[in-house]
Every structure is written in structure tokens, then in C-alpha cells.
Design an enzyme around this catalytic site. Structure first.
Site: not given
Length: 292
Positions: A98, A227, A256
Site C-alpha cells: 500500500s 483491490d 487490498h
């Protein structure tokens, strides 16, 4: 517990260092709100397999000191490079998730490749997800502002509301236990409000596409098709196109949180990538020796 001081301002930062000191080295950088704990399904099996796994708790996260400042990308990248210096690491594979992917990228473009051999970017928000002149297809800034207000009003409820999307649990193979969801939310809430809003601001301002052509080392991009935090076309696919030596691996139905839902596959892909770097480093060392 191992700590070192940030080279920027002396902030005390926590890290783990697991596995044999002589093994291939991977350094892990976590998502927003999370520390090294999020990587347990990667660092534990890799360390048991003979890899040296180092993972950083960024400032204000995990067991690192809470600070008011330092959540800009340059400072975070300098903190990360400070860890590499502190442990005198070389031949490193940097692994980011991320916003951690942005820290990894900036660490390399800011400090070079003397210590770093390759980079793995997992479910990254890089090169940026908010609409700007360079990201015309990005998320509407008005939606980002509204989401920030919701986050500030009740962080616990915000994390709980997005948990299903985070793991893409609409797919049966992505089921995670309610106990794990509660555990991960508790970890997220351990990052204080200043650290949480500071790292969110870094994501909202992120626009590092111009740095990617200069990322002159092998880059592995691992991203899920579902995601919602970092849509594939906006992030992973763009990174893979813009770096000189990029490989994109797409995880069907991955969200994610694929470090949990796709843990075994992710760990195997990282293992192969890290091992390839170790082989390459050994070959280069052998050729240098032969040349002398």
C-alpha cells in the site's frame, strides 16, 4: 526489542530482524496504520526457510515512537534507509504494501541502489490514486475530503465498515475469521490519530509517477483484481508500465488485504523473487572476484 534512531530527527523506531544473519535479506514496509505484525504470513515462513526478514514499524505505528511530524514521504524514506544503514544491509529486496510501496520507491530514488538490489510492490497505492493533472482518472478529491471527515469522526467504525472490501470477502476463497478482522482493526487503532491522519495525507498527496522511469532495478508488482483501495488499472498496471524492468503478477479476486487471503501464493512469489536476487548478487560477486 531492537530499536534505532531516525537519521532525520532521532525518533526511536522499532523493527524486527528474524532468520539467519547470512540469509538473503528482505526488508518489509507495512501499510498505513499497521506495523511489522501485518507481515506474519510472509516473514515467519520465509525466516523459517532461511531468509533474513527485517520489518520496520514506521514512526507513529506499531512499537515505534509517536511523533507529531515526519509523515512526509522524504522523511519516511529516510527512516527506512536509516534502518538499512543501521544494520549495514546490502543486496536487499525491499517489500512494500500500500503506502509502503511509495516509501520503498522514494527510498531508492532518493538514496540509490548501493544497498538495494530489487523491489517488490504489493497492492500499492503508487504512483498515486487521487485525481491530479498527472492522474486525471484518479479519485475525486471531494470524495477524499469526505472520507477524511468520516475517518476523523470515528476511526473504529471506519475500519469496521471497510473490512469486507479490504479482503474482498464476496469471493468464498477470501473468507477471514471475525477474530482476525478484530485483531487487524486493533492493530490499525494502535497507530495514534496524528500518525493515522499524517499517513493519510501522504497518500492523498501522492504523485510519484515521474520517479518510476528512474527505478533502475528489477521491480515485481503484485496486485489483486478486486483491490478497491488501490484499483489495479490506476496503480499496479501503471507502475509496471513505467518502470524499466517491471513484472506484473495479477491475483484473481485479490483485494487490498491479499497478504492474508492470498498469503501462501504471495509468500511463494516473494520467495522466488528474493532468491533470484540472491543468485544474481552471488554471480556478480563471483565475476568481480574472477576479474581481480
Amino acid at each position: 526489542m531492537p530499536y534505532f534512531e531516525s537519521p532525520v530527527d532521532g525518533t526511536r523506531l522499532h523493527y524486527i530482524d528474524h532468520g539467519p544473519a547470512t540469509g538473503p535479506v528482505a526488508v518489509f514496509v507495512a501499510s498505513a496504520y499497521l506495523g511489522h505484525d501485518m507481515w506474519e504470513y510472509q516473514t515467519l515462513p520465509l525466516a523459517e526457510a532461511g531468509f533474513r526478514c527485517v520489518a520496520l514499524d514506521r514512526r507513529g505505528h506499531g512499537r515505534s515512537d509517536d511523533t507529531w511530524s515526519g509523515y512526509d514521504l522524504d522523511t519516511l524514506a529516510d527512516d527506512l534507509y536509516g534502518l538499512l544503514d543501521h544494520l549495514d544491509l546490502s543486496g536487499v529486496t525491499l517489500v512494500g504494501h500500500s503506502v509502503g510501496t511509495a516509501e520503498v520507491i522514494r527510498c531508492v530514488t532518493r538514496h540509490g541502489t548501493v544497498r538495494v538490489d530489487r523491489v517488490a510492490l504489493v497492492a500499492g497505492v503508487s504512483p498515486g490514486i487521487v485525481r491530479s493533472p498527472n492522474v486525471p482518472e484518479g479519485i475525486d478529491p471531494a470524495l477524499v475530503r469526505a472520507d477524511e471527515e468520516s475517518f476523523r469522526s470515528d476511526r473504529a467504525a471506519w475500519f469496521a465498515r471497510f473490512a469486507d472490501d479490504f479482503f474482498a470477502v464476496q469471493f468464498p476463497e477470501n473468507q477471514v475469521s471475525p477474530d482476525y478482522v478484530r485483531y487487524l482493526i486493533d492493530l490499525c487503532l494502535s497507530a495514534g490519530p496524528r500518525a493515522a491522519t499524517g499517513i493519510r495525507a501522504a497518500v492523498a498527496e501522492l504523485d510519484i509517477a515521474d520517479e518510476l522511469p528512474g527505478l533502475d532495478l528489477p521491480v515485481l508488482v503484485l496486485h489483486g483484481t478486486h483491490d478497491t483501495s488501490a484499483p489495479l488499472a490506476l496503480t499496479g498496471e501503471r507502475v509496471a508500465r513505467l518502470v524499466p524492468d517491471g513484472t506484473l503478477k495479477v491475483y484473481e479476486h485479490g483485494g487490498h488485504g491479499m497478504f492474508v487471503t492470498h498469503a501462501a501464493r504471495l509468500t511463494a512469489d516473494l520467495r522466488d523473487f528474493i532468491e533470484a536476487g540472491a543468485v544474481r548478487t552471488a554471480e556478480l560477486a563471483g565475476s568481480d572476484t574472477a576479474g581481480r
